[in-house]
Design a protein around this motif. Structure first.
Motif, PDB file in Angstrom:
ATOM      1  N   GLU A 168     -35.520  10.983 -11.562  1.00 59.39           N
ATOM      2  CA  GLU A 168     -36.344   9.594 -12.060  1.00 59.39           C
ATOM      3  C   GLU A 168     -35.978   9.264 -10.540  1.00 59.39           C
ATOM      4  OE1 GLU A 168     -34.250  10.040 -14.856  1.00 59.39           O
ATOM      5  OE2 GLU A 168     -36.185  11.792 -15.818  1.00 59.39           O
ATOM      6  N   GLN A 169     -34.876   8.531 -10.239  1.00 56.60           N
ATOM      7  CA  GLN A 169     -34.114   7.503  -9.218  1.00 56.60           C
ATOM      8  C   GLN A 169     -34.568   8.508  -7.910  1.00 56.60           C
ATOM      9  OE1 GLN A 169     -30.442   5.364 -10.683  1.00 56.60           O
ATOM     10  NE2 GLN A 169     -32.161   4.876 -11.790  1.00 56.60           N
ATOM     11  N   TRP A 170     -34.310   9.783  -7.540  1.00 60.87           N
ATOM     12  CA  TRP A 170     -33.936  10.375  -6.154  1.00 60.87           C
ATOM     13  C   TRP A 170     -35.195  10.444  -5.878  1.00 60.87           C
ATOM     14  CZ3 TRP A 170     -32.527  15.845  -8.532  1.00 60.87           C
ATOM     15  CH2 TRP A 170     -31.064  16.179  -9.329  1.00 60.87           C
ATOM     16  N   PRO A 171     -35.677  10.764  -4.467  1.00 60.25           N
ATOM     17  CA  PRO A 171     -36.217  10.458  -3.647  1.00 60.25           C
ATOM     18  C   PRO A 171     -37.251  11.702  -3.817  1.00 60.25           C
ATOM     19  CG  PRO A 171     -34.592  10.677  -2.176  1.00 60.25           C
ATOM     20  CD  PRO A 171     -34.524  10.097  -3.416  1.00 60.25           C
ATOM     21  N   THR A 172     -38.314  11.490  -3.256  1.00 59.41           N
ATOM     22  CA  THR A 172     -39.519  12.949  -3.318  1.00 59.41           C
ATOM     23  C   THR A 172     -39.827  13.314  -2.485  1.00 59.41           C
ATOM     24  OG1 THR A 172     -41.514  11.094  -3.422  1.00 59.41           O
ATOM     25  CG2 THR A 172     -39.727  11.561  -5.628  1.00 59.41           C
ATOM     26  N   GLN A 173     -40.450  14.314  -2.304  1.00 60.39           N
ATOM     27  CA  GLN A 173     -40.460  15.770  -1.799  1.00 60.39           C
ATOM     28  C   GLN A 173     -41.959  16.014  -2.162  1.00 60.39           C
ATOM     29  OE1 GLN A 173     -37.809  18.375  -0.825  1.00 60.39           O
ATOM     30  NE2 GLN A 173     -39.829  19.979  -1.171  1.00 60.39           N
ATOM     31  N   ASN A 174     -43.341  16.081  -1.784  1.00 62.27           N
ATOM     32  CA  ASN A 174     -44.335  17.220  -1.750  1.00 62.27           C
ATOM     33  C   ASN A 174     -44.567  18.175  -2.330  1.00 62.27           C
ATOM     34  OD1 ASN A 174     -45.682  14.323  -2.694  1.00 62.27           O
ATOM     35  ND2 ASN A 174     -46.311  14.301  -0.273  1.00 62.27           N
ATOM     36  N   GLN A 175     -44.957  19.012  -2.719  1.00 64.78           N
ATOM     37  CA  GLN A 175     -45.482  20.172  -2.793  1.00 64.78           C
ATOM     38  C   GLN A 175     -46.347  20.347  -2.861  1.00 64.78           C
ATOM     39  OE1 GLN A 175     -43.787  22.674  -6.523  1.00 64.78           O
ATOM     40  NE2 GLN A 175     -43.388  23.958  -5.065  1.00 64.78           N
ATOM     41  N   ARG A 176     -47.427  21.085  -2.726  1.00 72.18           N
ATOM     42  CA  ARG A 176     -48.357  21.665  -2.483  1.00 72.18           C
ATOM     43  C   ARG A 176     -48.594  22.845  -3.460  1.00 72.18           C
ATOM     44  NH1 ARG A 176     -51.618  24.111   2.739  1.00 72.18           N
ATOM     45  NH2 ARG A 176     -53.720  24.425   1.278  1.00 72.18           N
ATOM     46  N   ARG A 177     -49.579  22.913  -4.585  1.00 74.34           N
ATOM     47  CA  ARG A 177     -49.944  23.622  -5.658  1.00 74.34           C
ATOM     48  C   ARG A 177     -51.380  24.684  -5.704  1.00 74.34           C
ATOM     49  NH1 ARG A 177     -45.839  22.299 -10.670  1.00 74.34           N
ATOM     50  NH2 ARG A 177     -44.040  22.519  -9.532  1.00 74.34           N
ATOM     51  N   HIS A 178     -51.131  25.507  -5.939  1.00 70.22           N
ATOM     52  CA  HIS A 178     -52.635  26.203  -6.545  1.00 70.22           C
ATOM     53  C   HIS A 178     -52.687  25.729  -8.074  1.00 70.22           C
ATOM     54  CE1 HIS A 178     -55.728  28.868  -6.750  1.00 70.22           C
ATOM     55  NE2 HIS A 178     -56.390  28.391  -5.219  1.00 70.22           N
ATOM     56  N   VAL A 179     -54.217  24.678  -8.099  1.00 72.63           N
ATOM     57  CA  VAL A 179     -53.737  24.952 -10.188  1.00 72.63           C
ATOM     58  C   VAL A 179     -55.545  25.061 -10.067  1.00 72.63           C
ATOM     59  CG1 VAL A 179     -53.931  23.142 -11.730  1.00 72.63           C
ATOM     60  CG2 VAL A 179     -51.999  23.610 -10.347  1.00 72.63           C
ATOM     61  N   ASN A 180     -55.809  26.237 -10.619  1.00 74.45           N
ATOM     62  CA  ASN A 180     -56.916  26.224 -11.092  1.00 74.45           C
ATOM     63  C   ASN A 180     -58.241  26.469 -10.373  1.00 74.45           C
ATOM     64  OD1 ASN A 180     -56.171  26.068 -13.603  1.00 74.45           O
ATOM     65  ND2 ASN A 180     -56.921  23.456 -14.099  1.00 74.45           N
ATOM     66  N   GLY A 181     -57.675  26.931  -8.951  1.00 76.77           N
ATOM     67  CA  GLY A 181     -58.371  27.340  -7.684  1.00 76.77           C
ATOM     68  C   GLY A 181     -58.906  25.494  -6.797  1.00 76.77           C
ATOM     69  N   ARG A 182     -57.879  25.034  -7.001  1.00 78.95           N
ATOM     70  CA  ARG A 182     -57.527  23.765  -6.087  1.00 78.95           C
ATOM     71  C   ARG A 182     -56.266  23.749  -5.685  1.00 78.95           C
ATOM     72  NH1 ARG A 182     -61.573  18.962  -8.033  1.00 78.95           N
ATOM     73  NH2 ARG A 182     -63.722  19.885  -7.969  1.00 78.95           N
ATOM     74  N   TYR A 183     -55.677  23.112  -4.831  1.00 76.24           N
ATOM     75  CA  TYR A 183     -54.591  22.739  -4.163  1.00 76.24           C
ATOM     76  C   TYR A 183     -53.915  21.679  -4.532  1.00 76.24           C
ATOM     77  CZ  TYR A 183     -53.923  27.024  -1.468  1.00 76.24           C
ATOM     78  OH  TYR A 183     -53.903  28.509  -1.207  1.00 76.24           O
ATOM     79  N   THR A 184     -53.274  20.794  -5.182  1.00 76.73           N
ATOM     80  CA  THR A 184     -52.762  19.812  -5.588  1.00 76.73           C
ATOM     81  C   THR A 184     -51.646  19.551  -5.124  1.00 76.73           C
ATOM     82  OG1 THR A 184     -51.679  20.451  -8.051  1.00 76.73           O
ATOM     83  CG2 THR A 184     -54.179  19.930  -8.161  1.00 76.73           C
ATOM     84  N   ILE A 185     -50.702  18.541  -4.688  1.00 79.57           N
ATOM     85  CA  ILE A 185     -50.264  18.136  -4.115  1.00 79.57           C
ATOM     86  C   ILE A 185     -49.117  17.288  -5.334  1.00 79.57           C
ATOM     87  CG2 ILE A 185     -48.442  16.387  -2.462  1.00 79.57           C
ATOM     88  CD1 ILE A 185     -51.062  16.518  -0.946  1.00 79.57           C
ATOM     89  N   THR A 186     -47.872  17.957  -5.545  1.00 76.57           N
ATOM     90  CA  THR A 186     -47.326  17.258  -5.787  1.00 76.57           C
ATOM     91  C   THR A 186     -45.914  17.015  -6.183  1.00 76.57           C
ATOM     92  OG1 THR A 186     -48.331  18.604  -8.081  1.00 76.57           O
ATOM     93  CG2 THR A 186     -46.027  17.869  -8.771  1.00 76.57           C
ATOM     94  N   PRO A 187     -45.578  15.055  -6.111  1.00 80.65           N
ATOM     95  CA  PRO A 187     -44.116  14.894  -5.857  1.00 80.65           C
ATOM     96  C   PRO A 187     -43.315  15.581  -6.246  1.00 80.65           C
ATOM     97  CG  PRO A 187     -45.475  12.785  -6.880  1.00 80.65           C
ATOM     98  CD  PRO A 187     -46.748  14.330  -6.689  1.00 80.65           C
ATOM     99  N   LEU A 188     -42.155  16.238  -5.695  1.00 85.04           N
ATOM    100  CA  LEU A 188     -40.658  16.897  -6.957  1.00 85.04           C
ATOM    101  C   LEU A 188     -39.883  15.449  -5.824  1.00 85.04           C
ATOM    102  CD1 LEU A 188     -41.206  20.501  -6.850  1.00 85.04           C
ATOM    103  CD2 LEU A 188     -42.224  18.931  -9.032  1.00 85.04           C
ATOM    104  N   PRO A 189     -38.660  15.301  -7.335  1.00 84.13           N
ATOM    105  CA  PRO A 189     -37.518  14.880  -6.698  1.00 84.13           C
ATOM    106  C   PRO A 189     -36.747  15.601  -6.616  1.00 84.13           C
ATOM    107  CG  PRO A 189     -38.407  14.423  -9.723  1.00 84.13           C
ATOM    108  CD  PRO A 189     -39.298  15.662  -8.944  1.00 84.13           C
TER     109      PRO A 189
END
Length: 87
Positions: free
Chosen positions: A41-62
């Motif tokens: 929870e305290q790490w810097p995040t990196q955005n990841q682009r994922r294909h979910v239900n026909g759409r792309y979403t950006i998810t921040p991952l530590p």
């Protein structure tokens, strides 16, 4: 009488230990790769682009600041996965 006091003190110590154990944080508290001692929870995040239900979403991952280990939250019904960013 001395045994009664000794038993009472032992029960109080045991109760205190159980209380402390229950309040400990659950889950990942350090990097499993390099042992960096901060929870994700305290790490810097990196955005990841994922294909979910026909759409792309950006998810921040530590991402671990020392070894670039990327922590992904385990999802119900799936095995937890993690990957390492090679930079």
């Amino acid at each position: 009488m001395d045994r009664l006091i000794l038993i009472l003190v032992a029960l109080l110590l045991l109760g205190t230990a159980v209380l402390i154990y229950r309040r400990l944080p659950r889950g990942l508290t350090h990097c499993p790769t390099c042992g960096y001692a901060q929870p994700p929870e305290q790490w810097p995040t990196q955005n990841q682009r994922r294909h979910v239900n026909g759409r792309y979403t950006i998810t921040p991952l530590p991402t671990c600041p020392q070894c670039n280990f990327v922590y992904e939250e385990p999802q119900p019904g799936k095995r937890p996965s993690s990957r390492r960013k090679d930079d």
